[in-house]
Design a protein around this motif. Sequence first.
Motif, PDB file in Angstrom:
ATOM      1  N   ILE A 102     -45.571  45.160  78.083  1.00 35.23           N
ATOM      2  CA  ILE A 102     -46.906  45.004  78.067  1.00 35.23           C
ATOM      3  C   ILE A 102     -47.426  44.249  79.020  1.00 35.23           C
ATOM      4  O   ILE A 102     -46.634  43.240  79.600  1.00 35.23           O
ATOM      5  CB  ILE A 102     -47.654  44.852  76.753  1.00 35.23           C
ATOM      6  CG1 ILE A 102     -46.935  43.437  76.318  1.00 35.23           C
ATOM      7  CG2 ILE A 102     -47.232  45.862  75.533  1.00 35.23           C
ATOM      8  CD1 ILE A 102     -47.704  42.805  75.080  1.00 35.23           C
ATOM      9  N   LYS A 110     -55.029  44.950  70.606  1.00 33.81           N
ATOM     10  CA  LYS A 110     -54.000  45.691  70.650  1.00 33.81           C
ATOM     11  C   LYS A 110     -52.468  44.648  70.872  1.00 33.81           C
ATOM     12  O   LYS A 110     -51.214  45.190  70.383  1.00 33.81           O
ATOM     13  CB  LYS A 110     -53.971  46.226  72.145  1.00 33.81           C
ATOM     14  CG  LYS A 110     -52.785  47.427  72.560  1.00 33.81           C
ATOM     15  CD  LYS A 110     -53.067  48.243  73.433  1.00 33.81           C
ATOM     16  CE  LYS A 110     -52.183  49.499  73.595  1.00 33.81           C
ATOM     17  NZ  LYS A 110     -52.335  50.184  74.763  1.00 33.81           N
ATOM     18  N   THR A 114     -49.253  45.594  68.831  1.00 39.42           N
ATOM     19  CA  THR A 114     -48.193  45.573  69.480  1.00 39.42           C
ATOM     20  C   THR A 114     -46.890  44.949  68.890  1.00 39.42           C
ATOM     21  O   THR A 114     -45.820  45.248  68.775  1.00 39.42           O
ATOM     22  CB  THR A 114     -48.336  45.585  71.021  1.00 39.42           C
ATOM     23  OG1 THR A 114     -49.238  46.280  71.570  1.00 39.42           O
ATOM     24  CG2 THR A 114     -46.853  45.818  71.700  1.00 39.42           C
ATOM     25  N   THR A 118     -43.705  46.258  67.460  1.00 40.17           N
ATOM     26  CA  THR A 118     -42.363  46.214  67.844  1.00 40.17           C
ATOM     27  C   THR A 118     -41.509  45.496  66.830  1.00 40.17           C
ATOM     28  O   THR A 118     -40.305  45.749  66.740  1.00 40.17           O
ATOM     29  CB  THR A 118     -42.277  45.259  68.858  1.00 40.17           C
ATOM     30  OG1 THR A 118     -43.382  45.849  69.846  1.00 40.17           O
ATOM     31  CG2 THR A 118     -41.094  44.802  69.623  1.00 40.17           C
ATOM     32  N   VAL A 124     -42.224  49.691  72.451  1.00 39.83           N
ATOM     33  CA  VAL A 124     -43.513  49.749  73.012  1.00 39.83           C
ATOM     34  C   VAL A 124     -43.618  49.542  74.567  1.00 39.83           C
ATOM     35  O   VAL A 124     -43.001  48.668  74.807  1.00 39.83           O
ATOM     36  CB  VAL A 124     -44.469  48.856  72.359  1.00 39.83           C
ATOM     37  CG1 VAL A 124     -45.895  48.827  72.992  1.00 39.83           C
ATOM     38  CG2 VAL A 124     -44.399  48.914  70.788  1.00 39.83           C
ATOM     39  N   TYR A 215     -47.685  52.519  71.950  1.00 40.39           N
ATOM     40  CA  TYR A 215     -47.892  52.309  70.723  1.00 40.39           C
ATOM     41  C   TYR A 215     -49.413  51.991  70.866  1.00 40.39           C
ATOM     42  O   TYR A 215     -49.898  50.996  71.612  1.00 40.39           O
ATOM     43  CB  TYR A 215     -47.084  51.525  69.984  1.00 40.39           C
ATOM     44  CG  TYR A 215     -47.550  50.974  68.824  1.00 40.39           C
ATOM     45  CD1 TYR A 215     -47.265  51.787  67.670  1.00 40.39           C
ATOM     46  CD2 TYR A 215     -48.189  49.956  68.266  1.00 40.39           C
ATOM     47  CE1 TYR A 215     -47.728  51.463  66.269  1.00 40.39           C
ATOM     48  CE2 TYR A 215     -48.626  49.390  67.436  1.00 40.39           C
ATOM     49  CZ  TYR A 215     -48.496  50.287  66.038  1.00 40.39           C
ATOM     50  OH  TYR A 215     -48.728  50.006  64.871  1.00 40.39           O
TER      51      TYR A 215
END
Length: 216
Positions: A102, A110, A114, A118, A124, A215
């Motif tokens: 990310i 988020k 996340t 994960t 992700v 995701y």
Amino acid sequence: MIKVLIAEDKRLIGEGFKFIIDSDNEIEVVGLALNGYEAFELCKLHNPELVLMDLKMPCCDGIEGTKLIKSYSSDIKVLVLTTFDDDDIVAEALKNGADGYILKDINAEKLIATIKGTSKGLNVIDESVYQNIVNRFNQTDNKKPEYALTEREIKLIELVVCGKSNKEIAAALKITEGRVKNIITSILSKLGLSDRTSLAVYAVKNKYINKRFNYD
């Protein structure tokens, strides 16, 4: 409680992520590391479920740190965090075992989602990075002949995309780890692919599975 370790060489940024993560009552930050090697040592001390790993760090970067941690325990999830949407760096981190990627401009809500995703086994990858990898794959994929995959091979690919280790795949398919490695090698050779990352992208692109890395 999900135990999280943060590896970030800039203390202020690391503390900021710690504040956000600790605000959720299902997650606890158990340590802050300044490089990949420190993260590896803290993993041996705290056994976190997930490491939030910066890529650009001195002494031992996130790519090497991921490799060290995964060699210690494949069960520890590594979520790579960086400002660089460079698909070459992403691919290298993923090849070393990273479970997701990310960008640092992710919002707090988020980020929390996340981490939870994960930790449960979802792979992700930030949408822009995912598209870069797909586009890069498409440039060479047109030359690859289409091969039929067996039901077992498709199931194994699905487990790879889900982030399962060879040991977990072996247990799910009731075969040995050595057999798992042989099947993966055979699939890569059959499809003309080089690693698990390109295999996962191939599986999604060609609709062998419906699961996608991103995701929400």
